[in-house]
Enzyme design. Structure first.
Site, PDB file in Angstrom:
ATOM      1  CG  LEU A 272      31.257  29.319 -42.158  1.00  0.00           C
ATOM      2  CD1 LEU A 272      31.652  30.096 -43.413  1.00  0.00           C
ATOM      3  CD2 LEU A 272      32.262  29.576 -41.049  1.00  0.00           C
ATOM      4  CG  HIS A 273      25.785  30.883 -36.959  1.00  0.00           C
ATOM      5  ND1 HIS A 273      26.323  29.689 -36.554  1.00  0.00           N
ATOM      6  CD2 HIS A 273      25.357  31.492 -35.834  1.00  0.00           C
ATOM      7  CE1 HIS A 273      26.208  29.579 -35.254  1.00  0.00           C
ATOM      8  NE2 HIS A 273      25.633  30.660 -34.774  1.00  0.00           N
ATOM      9  NE  ARG A 274      29.589  31.144 -32.744  1.00  0.00           N
ATOM     10  CZ  ARG A 274      28.530  31.013 -31.969  1.00  0.00           C
ATOM     11  NH1 ARG A 274      27.838  32.068 -31.618  1.00  0.00           N
ATOM     12  NH2 ARG A 274      28.149  29.848 -31.533  1.00  0.00           N
TER      13      ARG A 274
END
Ligand code: UD1
Length: 381
Positions: free
Chosen positions: A216-218
Site C-alpha cells: 500500500l502506498h497510494r
C-alpha cells in the site's frame, strides 16, 4: 588529449536515460542491458534521487545489475511541486552539459515528468516508455505525469495495443507509436530463476501458497487517517484466515505513525510487517503467495505474468489488460467485495489468466531497435 576517433565516429546517437523512483529501476534495467550491446548509442544514466534509501534504491542497482548512475541529482523528498521543480533545475544543467539527441523516460513518476518537461523545453526529443496508460483519475499524481509526458513526447513505447489506441484517439500520429511490450516483464523474466533462490520464505517463516502479500502506498489509500484505518481493519479480517505479509513503503510507515495507528497494527499478529524488500526477495514472495493485495501499478502486471491472483485496492486501473486477460480483480474500497474475492481465492477459485501479448521479455530489444531506426531518420517515427 588523445581521443578515440574510432568510437566517436561510430556513435549515431546520444541518449540520456532518467530514473529516480523504485519502479523506474526495474523498467530501465533491461533497456540499459540492451544499450550496452550497442556502442553506436552513447548514453548517460541520470538518477534524480527521488528515492534515495538503500531499500528503495541501492538494492535495485545491485540486484538488477544497473551500472552506477553517471549523474546523481540527490533531490530527495518534497511536495509534488518542490520535488518536480528541483529535479528540473538540476536536469536542465545535466542535459545542457551532455547535449543528448534524445531523453528517455520510463513510467509515470515525478522523475519521468521532470525529465520529459525539461527536455521538451530544451527542444530535445523525448521517448516515453510505458506511454498511453490512463486511469482517467486526475487526482492521482501519476495520471497527471502520464498525460503531461505523453503530450510532449516524440516516441511512444506502449506495453499494449489498448495504450496505442488511446494515444491515437488523443491525436498522436500512428508512426510515433511503437507497441514494444512490457519492460517490467523483461526484468521479471531475466530475474525469475535467481529470485527463486531467495530464502525469504524461510526468513519470514512462511509456507508456500499459505500466505497473502499486501502493499500500500497510494496517497488516496494512505494519506487520509480514516481510509488507512479502515483498510487496516479489512486486512485484519483477511489475516484471520491467512497470514498477510506487508512490506511497508516509507510513505505508509510514516502515515501509520502520524495517525497513531501503530497500536492497531500491533494487535494484528497474523500481519507480518517487514521493511521494503529487494527485487529478488519480493519476486519470490509474490510468486509463492496464495494471492496479492496491492495499490501498485507494476504489481498488477507482475502477478498477471506469475499467474498469482491479485486484488487491486483501487477504484480504477491504467492497466486494464491485467483485468481483462490477467489475474487482477479491481476491488476498490468495497469491504464486501474485498472479503468476497479473498474468500473466493481461499476456497480455491482464484482468477486464472493469460499473459498479454508481447509481455515476452523482449520489449527493451524492440525499444533499442526503434531508437536506432529513429537516429537514422529523426523526422520519421
Ligand atoms: C513514487 C511514485 C509512484 C511509485 C512509487 C513507488 C510519483 C508521483 N510517485 O511514490 O508512482 O509507485 O514511488 O515507490 O512519482 N521516502 C523515503 N525513502 C525513499 C524515498 C521516499 O523515506 O528512499 C519517503 C519520502 O520521504 C516521502 C515518501 O516516502 O515522504 C513518498 O516518496 P515519494 O517519492 O514522494 O513518492 P512515493 O509515494 O514513493
Amino acid at each position: 588529449m588523445l581521443r578515440d576517433l574510432s568510437l566517436e565516429t561510430l556513435v549515431v546517437m546520444k541518449l540520456i536515460n532518467i530514473v529516480g523512483a523504485r519502479p523506474n529501476f526495474m523498467k530501465m534495467a533491461p533497456i540499459v542491458r540492451q544499450l550496452e550491446r550497442h556502442p553506436e548509442i552513447a548514453w548517460q544514466l541520470i538518477h534524480t534521487g527521488q528515492h534515495y534509501d538503500d531499500a528503495m534504491s541501492r538494492v535495485f542497482f545491485e540486484e538488477l545489475q544497473l551500472p552506477p548512475p553517471h549523474v546523481f541529482l540527490g533531490v530527495g523528498s518534497g511536495s509534488q511541486a518542490e520535488q518536480t521543480a528541483q529535479m528540473m533545475v538540476k536536469l536542465e544543467r545535466a542535459m545542457q552539459s551532455y547535449c543528448p539527441d534524445m531523453v528517455l523516460v520510463v513510467g509515470d513518476t515525478n522523475s519521468a515528468l521532470a525529465g520529459a518537461l525539461t527536455a521538451a523545453k530544451l527542444c530535445i526529443p523525448v521517448a516515453h516508455v510505458e506511454a498511453g496508460l490512463r486511469s482517467y483519475d486526475r487526482t492521482m499524481p501519476e495520471e497527471i505525469n502520464r498525460l503531461c509526458t505523453d503530450c510532449i513526447s516524440t516516441l511512444f513505447f506502449t506495453p499494449s495495443r489498448g495504450a496505442g489506441e488511446i494515444l491515437r484517439r488523443e491525436g498522436v500520429p500512428a508512426d510515433r507509436i511503437h507497441f514494444v511490450g512490457n519492460v517490467m516483464i523483461d526484468t521479471l523474466m531475466a530475474c525469475r530463476e535467481r529470485a527463486m533462490q531467495s530464502q525469504i520464505l524461510e526468513t519470514l517463516q512462511l509456507e508456500e501458497k499459505n500466505y497473502a502479500v499486501l502493499t500500500l502506498h497510494r496517497p488516496s489509500n494512505v494519506d487520509t487517517p480514516s481510509t488507512l484505518a479502515w483498510l487496516l481493519e479489512v486486512i485484519g479480517e483477511i489475516a484471520g484466515r491467512i497470514p498477510v505479509v506487508f512490506p511497508i513503503h516509507p510513505r505508509t510507515q510514516r502515515r501509520i505513525e502520524e495517525f497513531g495507528l501503530q497500536p492497531r497494527v500491533g494487535t494484528m499478529p497474523q500481519v507480518k510487517i517487514t521493511a521494503p524488500l529487494g527485487y529478488l526477495d519480493f519476486l519470490k514472495l509474490m510468486a509463492c503467495a496464495k494471492f496479492v493485495m496491492t495499490d501498485s501499478g507494476g504489481i498488477q502486471e507482475e502477478t498477471t505474468v506469475l499467474g498469482v491472483p491479485c486484488l487491486t485496492l483501487r477504484e480504477n486501473t491504467e492497466r486494464p489488460e491485467t483485468v481483462t486477460e490477467g489475474t487482477n480483480v479491481l476491488v476498490g474500497r468495497d469491504r464486501d467485495k474485498i472479503l468476497a474475492e479473498a474468500c473466493r481465492i481461499l476456497d480455491g477459485h482464484g482468477k486464472v489468466g493469460r499473459v498479454p501479448e508481447r509481455w515476452d521479455g523482449k520489449a527493451a530489444e524492440r525499444i533499442v531497435d526503434v531508437l536506432l531506426r529513429w537516429s537514422s531518420n529523426p523526422s520519421g517515427g
